[in-house]
Structure formats: C-alpha cells, structure tokens
Design a protein around this motif. Structure first.
Motif, PDB file in Angstrom:
ATOM      1  N   LEU A 114       0.911  -1.039   0.007  1.00 30.85           N
ATOM      2  CA  LEU A 114      -0.153  -0.052   0.055  1.00 30.85           C
ATOM      3  C   LEU A 114       0.809   1.304  -0.036  1.00 30.85           C
ATOM      4  O   LEU A 114       1.301   1.673   1.231  1.00 30.85           O
ATOM      5  N   THR A 115       1.311   1.701  -1.262  1.00 32.80           N
ATOM      6  CA  THR A 115       2.172   2.767  -1.363  1.00 32.80           C
ATOM      7  C   THR A 115       1.358   4.111  -1.628  1.00 32.80           C
ATOM      8  O   THR A 115       1.961   5.250  -1.572  1.00 32.80           O
ATOM      9  N   ALA A 116       0.076   4.187  -1.552  1.00 33.10           N
ATOM     10  CA  ALA A 116      -0.577   5.521  -1.708  1.00 33.10           C
ATOM     11  C   ALA A 116      -1.975   5.372  -0.799  1.00 33.10           C
ATOM     12  O   ALA A 116      -2.076   4.602  -0.358  1.00 33.10           O
ATOM     13  N   TYR A 117      -2.402   6.483  -0.977  1.00 36.14           N
ATOM     14  CA  TYR A 117      -3.644   6.611  -0.121  1.00 36.14           C
ATOM     15  C   TYR A 117      -4.623   5.936  -0.717  1.00 36.14           C
ATOM     16  O   TYR A 117      -4.970   5.725  -1.895  1.00 36.14           O
ATOM     17  N   GLY A 118      -5.647   5.421   0.277  1.00 37.10           N
ATOM     18  CA  GLY A 118      -7.048   4.676  -0.235  1.00 37.10           C
ATOM     19  C   GLY A 118      -7.738   5.450   0.158  1.00 37.10           C
ATOM     20  O   GLY A 118      -7.864   6.581   0.668  1.00 37.10           O
ATOM     21  N   ARG A 119      -9.421   5.040  -0.068  1.00 37.17           N
ATOM     22  CA  ARG A 119     -10.286   5.867   0.414  1.00 37.17           C
ATOM     23  C   ARG A 119     -10.323   6.033   1.826  1.00 37.17           C
ATOM     24  O   ARG A 119     -10.770   7.428   2.252  1.00 37.17           O
ATOM     25  N   LEU A 120      -9.892   5.311   2.786  1.00 35.43           N
ATOM     26  CA  LEU A 120      -9.982   5.431   4.302  1.00 35.43           C
ATOM     27  C   LEU A 120      -8.563   5.208   4.820  1.00 35.43           C
ATOM     28  O   LEU A 120      -8.228   5.461   5.986  1.00 35.43           O
ATOM     29  N   ASN A 121      -7.397   4.703   4.079  1.00 34.12           N
ATOM     30  CA  ASN A 121      -6.362   4.381   4.769  1.00 34.12           C
ATOM     31  C   ASN A 121      -5.382   5.194   4.220  1.00 34.12           C
ATOM     32  O   ASN A 121      -5.190   5.845   2.984  1.00 34.12           O
ATOM     33  N   LYS A 122      -4.282   5.531   5.066  1.00 37.58           N
ATOM     34  CA  LYS A 122      -2.957   6.137   4.761  1.00 37.58           C
ATOM     35  C   LYS A 122      -2.010   5.180   4.017  1.00 37.58           C
ATOM     36  O   LYS A 122      -2.231   4.000   3.898  1.00 37.58           O
ATOM     37  N   PRO A 123      -1.144   5.642   3.194  1.00 34.88           N
ATOM     38  CA  PRO A 123      -0.022   4.605   2.778  1.00 34.88           C
ATOM     39  C   PRO A 123       0.519   3.832   3.807  1.00 34.88           C
ATOM     40  O   PRO A 123       0.817   4.236   4.891  1.00 34.88           O
ATOM     41  N   GLY A 124       0.643   2.460   3.563  1.00 33.62           N
ATOM     42  CA  GLY A 124       1.063   1.571   4.699  1.00 33.62           C
ATOM     43  C   GLY A 124       0.228   1.202   5.536  1.00 33.62           C
ATOM     44  O   GLY A 124       0.419   0.369   6.741  1.00 33.62           O
ATOM     45  N   GLU A 125      -1.027   1.715   5.557  1.00 34.65           N
ATOM     46  CA  GLU A 125      -2.092   1.351   6.472  1.00 34.65           C
ATOM     47  C   GLU A 125      -3.082   0.474   5.758  1.00 34.65           C
ATOM     48  O   GLU A 125      -3.588   0.697   5.013  1.00 34.65           O
ATOM     49  N   SER A 126      -3.118  -0.915   6.352  1.00 37.95           N
ATOM     50  CA  SER A 126      -4.032  -1.768   5.633  1.00 37.95           C
ATOM     51  C   SER A 126      -5.563  -1.861   6.324  1.00 37.95           C
ATOM     52  O   SER A 126      -5.563  -1.997   7.843  1.00 37.95           O
ATOM     53  N   LEU A 127      -6.639  -1.649   5.828  1.00 40.49           N
ATOM     54  CA  LEU A 127      -7.957  -1.854   6.299  1.00 40.49           C
ATOM     55  C   LEU A 127      -8.551  -3.005   5.262  1.00 40.49           C
ATOM     56  O   LEU A 127      -8.104  -2.954   4.295  1.00 40.49           O
ATOM     57  N   LEU A 128      -9.602  -3.376   5.630  1.00 43.26           N
ATOM     58  CA  LEU A 128     -10.344  -4.477   4.924  1.00 43.26           C
ATOM     59  C   LEU A 128     -11.832  -3.757   4.554  1.00 43.26           C
ATOM     60  O   LEU A 128     -12.632  -3.367   5.259  1.00 43.26           O
TER      61      LEU A 128
END
Length: 314
Positions: A114-128
C-alpha cells in the motif's frame, strides 16, 4: 441483495454526546448561503499542493461551525449473519493464482503493497474494504466483462455497528422537525457523500487524503463500544454502501466462508457471474484449497450457487 441496516440510537454515551453538542440548535443558526460558499471554496482547492495541516483546516472550515463539529452521528447496525464481500482482481485463471494463493489473501492487503492513499487508509495502513452487496463490490473494483476475479465472502458473527458517513437520516427518530435544520444537515450530508463516493483514478490518489482525514478526524468513535466499522456510499451506486473495517476488528467480528473464483459473463444469467470454482480453507502449509463446482465443499460453503458452468480443473 444488500442486507438491511437497523437504525440505533440506544447508546447512552451517544445521547450524552448529542446533548452536550446541542447540534440541532447549532444547525438552526447556520446561514445556508454561507455554508454553500464554504463548500464551493473547498471544491476549488488544489488538494495535490496542500499539506496535511492545510487539508485539516479546510475540512474544519466546512464541517465545523464556530469550531464545533456540526453533523449528527449516524450509527446503524447490520445484524448477525449478514454476508460481507471483498472482490480482488486475478492475474489470469491459473489456480492457485499469483494474487490469491495463501490464507492472508482472504483478508486485508499486506501493508507493504500500500504505497498510496486509499479511500480511508494512509499509505502503509491496511484496512479491510467490503460491501454487504456483491454487485457493489464488483463495481467498486471496476471488473470488466470476461475478466477473472475472486469474490471473498464473510459472515458477521454478531451485529456490526457502522458509523454511516453521508448516509440517509431518520430525522423523525432524532426528533428534528425544523425544516432549516434538515436543509443544513442535508447540505453537510451531500458534501460528505460527494467526498466519499468520488471516482478517483490512478495518479490522483492524493484526493483520498480528504476522505481519509474526514473519517479519522470526525467519524472515528470508540471501537467496539460505539462503532465497529465505517460505512459510506459506493462510487458506482450511491444507494449502496461500502463497509470498511480495521483488520483486528474484522478478524474478531467476521467469519471467513471462503471465496468464489469468477468471470463476469452477463449473457449467462441475471447475476452476470460465471463461477469457475470455489476456495475453502487452507492446507497445513497455509495454501488455499480449491474445489470444483458441485463438490461437497462448494455445497456447504456456497449453497446458493445453482447454475454451474462447464467443469474447470481445480
């Protein structure tokens, strides 16, 4: 069909929070024209050039009035037994697949990818990221016709409390009859829906910094006490919702049923899915086990599969 959410306002701490904030009184004092101007100003910002602190301040200026957060919290419950789905693209139809081979592939993405932002996550932060509606999950990943994908299915072991962001409100249940209060709050709700259902393309992931900040700063109440997950509108169908869990809560609340390896085949059936085989459990080396359609494992884990495609090797 998406599981029905049950409204709930039965938490005493929730009542106390609302009583202290006195949001209804605050909303009645907001000038709709001023709020509209604030939202319009926000829409013109160049998020890619802004620091985290600048984004925080810009969001605060929209969502807060006189420094106080001005939106109602909307806690809903999915009942025990609700099915949640996660969809992943596959690299071809080879089984086991490069993207779906070991137990961890059933769950959240490894943070190292996870190298980029997602809808609710920062880079390096894993959410389901899941949805209680399979078609919604397929649409969120932009699966194309004839493209192979895996649909992972979980079942809620107990009720799941979600903090709805931009979701529909039952103002009568909240005791709100004032038309102006409803108008102002719906302006906030519309702003939130737009931010959380924004269709973000490759290279513009920086736009997710807005939704990630809003979720963590304004809709992150005590886990397992008030909320278990976030819910927000789907990009593809704003009447449907995605549900996002922190991994430790997902593993506590959800049981893994298995997965269906599929292709999109609209001409086959109303669902438009061709199920090639199913994945249920793992072996002693943590490798996913695959089974043919019609097998006992498939019948037990996915009894709803009734239209079988031609046999596939598994």
């Amino acid at each position: 069909m998406e599981a029905k959410m049950i409204p709930t306002l039965d938490n005493p701490k929730f009542y106390e929070l609302k009583k202290q904030a006195n949001i209804q009184n605050m909303l009645s004092q907001i000038d709709p024209l001023v709020l509209m101007q604030k939202i319009a100003k926000f829409r013109k910002l160049n998020i890619s050039k802004m620091s985290c602190a600048e984004i925080d301040q810009a969001i605060l200026e929209v969502l807060c009035w006189n420094g106080v957060f001005s939106c109602y919290t909307n806690i809903r419950k999915y009942p025990a037994g609700t099915k949640f789905f996660r969809v992943k693209r596959l690299k071809g139809t080879k089984i086991p697949n490069e993207r779906f081979a070991t137990y961890q592939d059933y769950w959240e993405t490894n943070p190292k990818y996870l190298t980029a932002y997602g809808r609710l996550n920062k880079p390096g932060e894993s959410l389901l990221y899941t949805s209680p509606d399979l078609r919604c999950s397929i649409g969120e990943v932009h699966i194309q016709e004839d493209e192979p994908f895996v649909a992972i299915q979980y079942t809620a072991k107990s009720e799941v409390k979600v903090n709805m962001i931009g979701g529909e409100f039952d103002y009568r249940q909240l005791g709100i009859n004032d038309g102006k209060v409803k108008l102002i709050h719906e302006m906030y709700n519309s702003f939130l829906r737009d931010e959380f259902s924004r269709d973000v393309g490759k290279g513009t992931e920086y736009l997710y910094r807005v939704s990630e900040t809003i979720a963590k700063s304004y809709f992150d109440l005590p886990p397992r006490v008030v909320q278990d997950a976030w819910a927000y509108s789907s990009v593809q169908d704003k009447s449907k919702y995605n549900v996002c869990f922190r991994p430790e809560i997902a593993h506590e609340l959800l049981s893994l049923d298995g997965a269906m390896l599929c292709r999109l085949k609209p001409i086959l059936n109303p669902n438009g899915m061709q199920v090639l085989c199913v994945a249920v459990g793992t072996d002693e080396n943590n490798n996913i086990l695959f089974y043919r359609i019609g097998s006992e494992q498939q019948k037990q884990a996915f009894p709803e599969i009734t239209q079988f495609p031609p046999s596939e090797k598994s």
